[in-house]
Design a protein around this motif. Structure first.
Motif, PDB file in Angstrom:
ATOM      1  N   ALA A 211       0.857  -1.185   0.000  1.00  0.00           N
ATOM      2  CA  ALA A 211       0.000   0.000   0.000  1.00  0.00           C
ATOM      3  C   ALA A 211       0.895   1.238   0.000  1.00  0.00           C
ATOM      4  O   ALA A 211       1.918   1.270   0.689  1.00  0.00           O
ATOM      5  N   LYS A 212       0.521   2.260  -0.749  1.00  0.00           N
ATOM      6  CA  LYS A 212       1.326   3.477  -0.842  1.00  0.00           C
ATOM      7  C   LYS A 212       1.523   4.127   0.520  1.00  0.00           C
ATOM      8  O   LYS A 212       2.567   4.717   0.789  1.00  0.00           O
ATOM      9  N   GLY A 213       0.517   3.989   1.390  1.00  0.00           N
ATOM     10  CA  GLY A 213       0.612   4.587   2.712  1.00  0.00           C
ATOM     11  C   GLY A 213       1.422   3.773   3.700  1.00  0.00           C
ATOM     12  O   GLY A 213       1.581   4.176   4.859  1.00  0.00           O
ATOM     13  N   ALA A 214       1.938   2.643   3.278  1.00  0.00           N
ATOM     14  CA  ALA A 214       2.796   1.799   4.126  1.00  0.00           C
ATOM     15  C   ALA A 214       3.778   1.077   3.206  1.00  0.00           C
ATOM     16  O   ALA A 214       3.726  -0.137   3.038  1.00  0.00           O
ATOM     17  N   ASP A 215       4.674   1.854   2.627  1.00  0.00           N
ATOM     18  CA  ASP A 215       5.476   1.363   1.509  1.00  0.00           C
ATOM     19  C   ASP A 215       6.929   1.064   1.847  1.00  0.00           C
ATOM     20  O   ASP A 215       7.774   0.990   0.962  1.00  0.00           O
ATOM     21  N   ALA A 216       7.227   0.873   3.127  1.00  0.00           N
ATOM     22  CA  ALA A 216       8.624   0.654   3.516  1.00  0.00           C
ATOM     23  C   ALA A 216       9.221  -0.560   2.813  1.00  0.00           C
ATOM     24  O   ALA A 216      10.380  -0.527   2.366  1.00  0.00           O
ATOM     25  N   LEU A 217       8.441  -1.635   2.703  1.00  0.00           N
ATOM     26  CA  LEU A 217       8.975  -2.862   2.112  1.00  0.00           C
ATOM     27  C   LEU A 217       9.275  -2.668   0.632  1.00  0.00           C
ATOM     28  O   LEU A 217      10.325  -3.106   0.140  1.00  0.00           O
ATOM     29  N   MET A 218       8.394  -1.999  -0.092  1.00  0.00           N
ATOM     30  CA  MET A 218       8.635  -1.789  -1.512  1.00  0.00           C
ATOM     31  C   MET A 218       9.834  -0.867  -1.747  1.00  0.00           C
ATOM     32  O   MET A 218      10.690  -1.136  -2.600  1.00  0.00           O
ATOM     33  N   ARG A 219       9.910   0.225  -0.990  1.00  0.00           N
ATOM     34  CA  ARG A 219      11.037   1.146  -1.155  1.00  0.00           C
ATOM     35  C   ARG A 219      12.357   0.450  -0.822  1.00  0.00           C
ATOM     36  O   ARG A 219      13.369   0.643  -1.505  1.00  0.00           O
ATOM     37  N   SER A 220      12.323  -0.399   0.205  1.00  0.00           N
ATOM     38  CA  SER A 220      13.518  -1.147   0.587  1.00  0.00           C
ATOM     39  C   SER A 220      13.905  -2.135  -0.508  1.00  0.00           C
ATOM     40  O   SER A 220      15.090  -2.283  -0.850  1.00  0.00           O
ATOM     41  N   PHE A 221      12.913  -2.794  -1.079  1.00  0.00           N
ATOM     42  CA  PHE A 221      13.169  -3.764  -2.151  1.00  0.00           C
ATOM     43  C   PHE A 221      13.820  -3.077  -3.354  1.00  0.00           C
ATOM     44  O   PHE A 221      14.793  -3.582  -3.917  1.00  0.00           O
ATOM     45  N   LYS A 222      13.304  -1.928  -3.731  1.00  0.00           N
ATOM     46  CA  LYS A 222      13.845  -1.217  -4.897  1.00  0.00           C
ATOM     47  C   LYS A 222      15.270  -0.725  -4.626  1.00  0.00           C
ATOM     48  O   LYS A 222      16.126  -0.748  -5.520  1.00  0.00           O
ATOM     49  N   ALA A 223      15.514  -0.291  -3.385  1.00  0.00           N
ATOM     50  CA  ALA A 223      16.831   0.252  -3.035  1.00  0.00           C
ATOM     51  C   ALA A 223      17.836  -0.829  -2.658  1.00  0.00           C
ATOM     52  O   ALA A 223      19.036  -0.567  -2.561  1.00  0.00           O
ATOM     53  N   ARG A 224      17.326  -2.037  -2.407  1.00  0.00           N
ATOM     54  CA  ARG A 224      18.164  -3.164  -1.962  1.00  0.00           C
ATOM     55  C   ARG A 224      18.805  -2.889  -0.603  1.00  0.00           C
ATOM     56  O   ARG A 224      19.857  -3.416  -0.274  1.00  0.00           O
ATOM     57  N   GLU A 225      18.159  -2.053   0.178  1.00  0.00           N
ATOM     58  CA  GLU A 225      18.565  -1.805   1.557  1.00  0.00           C
ATOM     59  C   GLU A 225      17.340  -1.360   2.345  1.00  0.00           C
ATOM     60  O   GLU A 225      16.383  -0.827   1.774  1.00  0.00           O
ATOM     61  N   ILE A 226      17.350  -1.620   3.649  1.00  0.00           N
ATOM     62  CA  ILE A 226      16.186  -1.330   4.477  1.00  0.00           C
ATOM     63  C   ILE A 226      15.989   0.169   4.647  1.00  0.00           C
ATOM     64  O   ILE A 226      16.896   0.890   5.069  1.00  0.00           O
ATOM     65  N   LEU A 227      14.782   0.619   4.290  1.00  0.00           N
ATOM     66  CA  LEU A 227      14.380   2.020   4.426  1.00  0.00           C
ATOM     67  C   LEU A 227      13.040   2.039   5.166  1.00  0.00           C
ATOM     68  O   LEU A 227      11.989   1.864   4.553  1.00  0.00           O
ATOM     69  N   ASN A 228      13.088   2.207   6.463  1.00  0.00           N
ATOM     70  CA  ASN A 228      11.865   2.206   7.260  1.00  0.00           C
ATOM     71  C   ASN A 228      11.077   3.498   7.069  1.00  0.00           C
ATOM     72  O   ASN A 228      11.607   4.507   6.620  1.00  0.00           O
ATOM     73  N   SER A 229       9.792   3.468   7.442  1.00  0.00           N
ATOM     74  CA  SER A 229       8.930   4.635   7.350  1.00  0.00           C
ATOM     75  C   SER A 229       8.827   5.317   8.712  1.00  0.00           C
ATOM     76  O   SER A 229       9.013   4.675   9.753  1.00  0.00           O
ATOM     77  N   ASP A 243       8.107  -0.764   9.913  1.00  0.00           N
ATOM     78  CA  ASP A 243       9.518  -1.143   9.877  1.00  0.00           C
ATOM     79  C   ASP A 243       9.719  -2.482   9.180  1.00  0.00           C
ATOM     80  O   ASP A 243       8.934  -3.407   9.348  1.00  0.00           O
ATOM     81  N   VAL A 244      10.801  -2.578   8.429  1.00  0.00           N
ATOM     82  CA  VAL A 244      11.136  -3.802   7.694  1.00  0.00           C
ATOM     83  C   VAL A 244      12.012  -4.694   8.556  1.00  0.00           C
ATOM     84  O   VAL A 244      13.014  -4.243   9.118  1.00  0.00           O
ATOM     85  N   ASN A 245      11.635  -5.969   8.673  1.00  0.00           N
ATOM     86  CA  ASN A 245      12.428  -6.934   9.427  1.00  0.00           C
ATOM     87  C   ASN A 245      13.593  -7.423   8.565  1.00  0.00           C
ATOM     88  O   ASN A 245      13.406  -7.831   7.412  1.00  0.00           O
ATOM     89  N   GLU A 246      14.794  -7.408   9.118  1.00  0.00           N
ATOM     90  CA  GLU A 246      15.990  -7.717   8.337  1.00  0.00           C
ATOM     91  C   GLU A 246      15.981  -9.144   7.788  1.00  0.00           C
ATOM     92  O   GLU A 246      16.293  -9.377   6.618  1.00  0.00           O
ATOM     93  N   GLY A 247      15.628 -10.119   8.630  1.00  0.00           N
ATOM     94  CA  GLY A 247      15.629 -11.508   8.180  1.00  0.00           C
ATOM     95  C   GLY A 247      14.614 -11.759   7.079  1.00  0.00           C
ATOM     96  O   GLY A 247      14.902 -12.447   6.085  1.00  0.00           O
ATOM     97  N   VAL A 248      13.412 -11.212   7.232  1.00  0.00           N
ATOM     98  CA  VAL A 248      12.382 -11.352   6.209  1.00  0.00           C
ATOM     99  C   VAL A 248      12.821 -10.651   4.925  1.00  0.00           C
ATOM    100  O   VAL A 248      12.635 -11.173   3.820  1.00  0.00           O
ATOM    101  N   PHE A 249      13.429  -9.493   5.064  1.00  0.00           N
ATOM    102  CA  PHE A 249      13.869  -8.734   3.902  1.00  0.00           C
ATOM    103  C   PHE A 249      14.875  -9.520   3.068  1.00  0.00           C
ATOM    104  O   PHE A 249      14.805  -9.521   1.831  1.00  0.00           O
TER     105      PHE A 249
END
Length: 411
Positions: A211-229, A243-249
């Motif tokens: 969801a655009k309003g909770a997009d931490a996982l998508m932004r992290s995926f595109k950047a290939r690094e964790i970017l929390n909201s 927040d993105v979980n490191e192991g899941v990511f």
């Protein structure tokens, strides 16, 4: 981190036999036409608890019981605790009932009443804390230590993810799919799905939807690094993770091919489309896969077979009513007008007679003399009308113009 071993997912499926409902993939011709592909729906919204989460929760508690029996430990008997926006809560509560242990569920304060009452009905103790999942999660960890309870993570747990991956095994037995579209918030569902497909059908593309309003996982995926909201805000509360979980990511990077996002209007339109066209009640998080298809977020063609997971159906009736109402206005089945009349007997009747002749049904009306913008002796009429589409709407407006009314449409 490697993907989940396929043996864990197969073992999870065996544990879930007789516990979860198996709903075969259903071809959706109307969605297929709109999406320009062959779309098949996996209806996890029809599970006993209204969502896929029962799979991971039950599998986790089953493994705790097996461990207690094997090692003589007391992990399950002491009780379990989790943090959840609602669906994992009900999965844990139901599973705790099955294994005759207590469950404490920490939920955000804004959790829909349907999910809170559903969790309580399964015998769990519900604690409402925090504005989002992450704040509830922090409180749940604190309570786990204080009460000596076993914490059941909603997505960052191998056995939970293995349970969710059992969905993929069912899908693979029914259709050879080219693409699978998966709601993604915390990432547990898509990690389980991706692990199963990469092991048994690696050619299948796995696409996550945020969801655009909770997009931490998508932004992290595109950047290939964790970017929390900093914060989250979306009607898709089931995937409102800050927040993105490191192991899941790491698992998502290893198994997911792409991620896309949908906004609030797109999610709402998908909920309404599923309700009207498929006769399915689906919550915001459960509808994001279809939202991505309806709004052409993926590059598809008619030869492709696409699986879309409807992850849950626990939508609050107040939210559903709001979505339906707004949808009626957007699709020109309702309209709202402000009309200025001379404040004298018969004025309103003349207006309603005109609307009757043109076939508009008045469903709400308000009579107001107080606006300072009015001239003395005028009154402002606000009314909601049921209409029959764009052409009918234009006919209503044209009729009012012909009779010389001063009016404006409220949007």
């Amino acid at each position: 981190m490697n993907l989940i071993d396929i043996s864990h997912i197969q073992e999870a499926r065996a544990r879930l036999q007789g516990v979860i409902a198996h709903h075969p993939l259903a071809f959706a011709p109307r969605i297929s036409k709109a999406a320009n592909a062959q779309v098949f729906l996996k209806k996890e919204n029809l599970q006993l608890t209204g969502a896929f989460k029962i799979r991971g929760a039950y599998n986790k508690l089953a493994t705790l019981k097996e461990r207690d029996e094997r090692e003589g430990s007391n992990l399950l008997a002491q009780g379990v605790i989790c943090a959840s926006a609602g669906n994992h809560a009900q999965g844990v509560a139901y599973s705790a009932q099955c294994f005759k242990t207590k469950a404490v569920i920490v939920m955000p304060e804004n959790t829909p009443l349907l999910k809170v009452s559903g969790t309580k009905a399964m015998g769990a103790e519900v604690v409402l804390v925090g504005n989002n999942y992450d704040e509830s999660y922090a409180h749940a960890l604190k309570l786990a230590k204080e009460r000596n309870l076993t914490f059941i993570h909603p997505f960052a747990d191998t056995e939970v993810m293995a349970g969710q991956g059992s969905i993929a095994l069912e899908m693979m037995e029914e259709q050879e799919l080219d693409v699978v579209v998966v709601p993604a918030g915390g990432g547990g569902l898509i990690s389980g799905i991706a692990s199963a497909y990469k092991a048994l059908s690696p050619k299948t593309k796995i696409i996550g939807v945020n969801a655009k309003g909770a997009d931490a996982l998508m932004r992290s995926f595109k950047a290939r690094e964790i970017l929390n909201s900093q914060s989250v805000r979306t009607i898709a509360d089931g995937i409102a993770v800050r927040d993105v979980n490191e192991g899941v990511f790491e698992r998502i990077l290893a198994g997911v091919d792409d991620m896309v996002e949908v906004d609030e209007e797109e999610i709402a339109s998908a909920i309404l489309f599923l309700l009207e066209s498929q006769k399915l009640v689906v919550e915001g998080a459960g509808a994001v896969s279809v939202a991505a298809l309806l709004h052409h977020k993926l590059n598809l063609n008619p030869a492709l077979k696409v699986g879309a997971i409807l992850s849950g159906g626990n939508i609050d009736v107040t939210m559903l009513n709001m979505i339906i109402e707004r949808g009626l206005f957007k699709s020109d089945r309702k309209m709202k007008l402000e009309v200025v009349l001379i404040d004298k007997p018969g004025s309103l009747q003349n207006l309603t007679n005109i609307l009757t002749k043109v076939g508009a049904n008045i469903v709400q009306i308000n009579y107001d003399r107080t606006p300072t913008s009015l001239e003395y002796g005028d009154v402002l009429i606000t009314m909601a009308l049921e209409i029959k589409g764009k052409e009918h709407k234009e006919a209503v407006l044209r009729s009012l113009l012909e009779w010389g009314y001063r009016f404006s449409e409220v949007v």
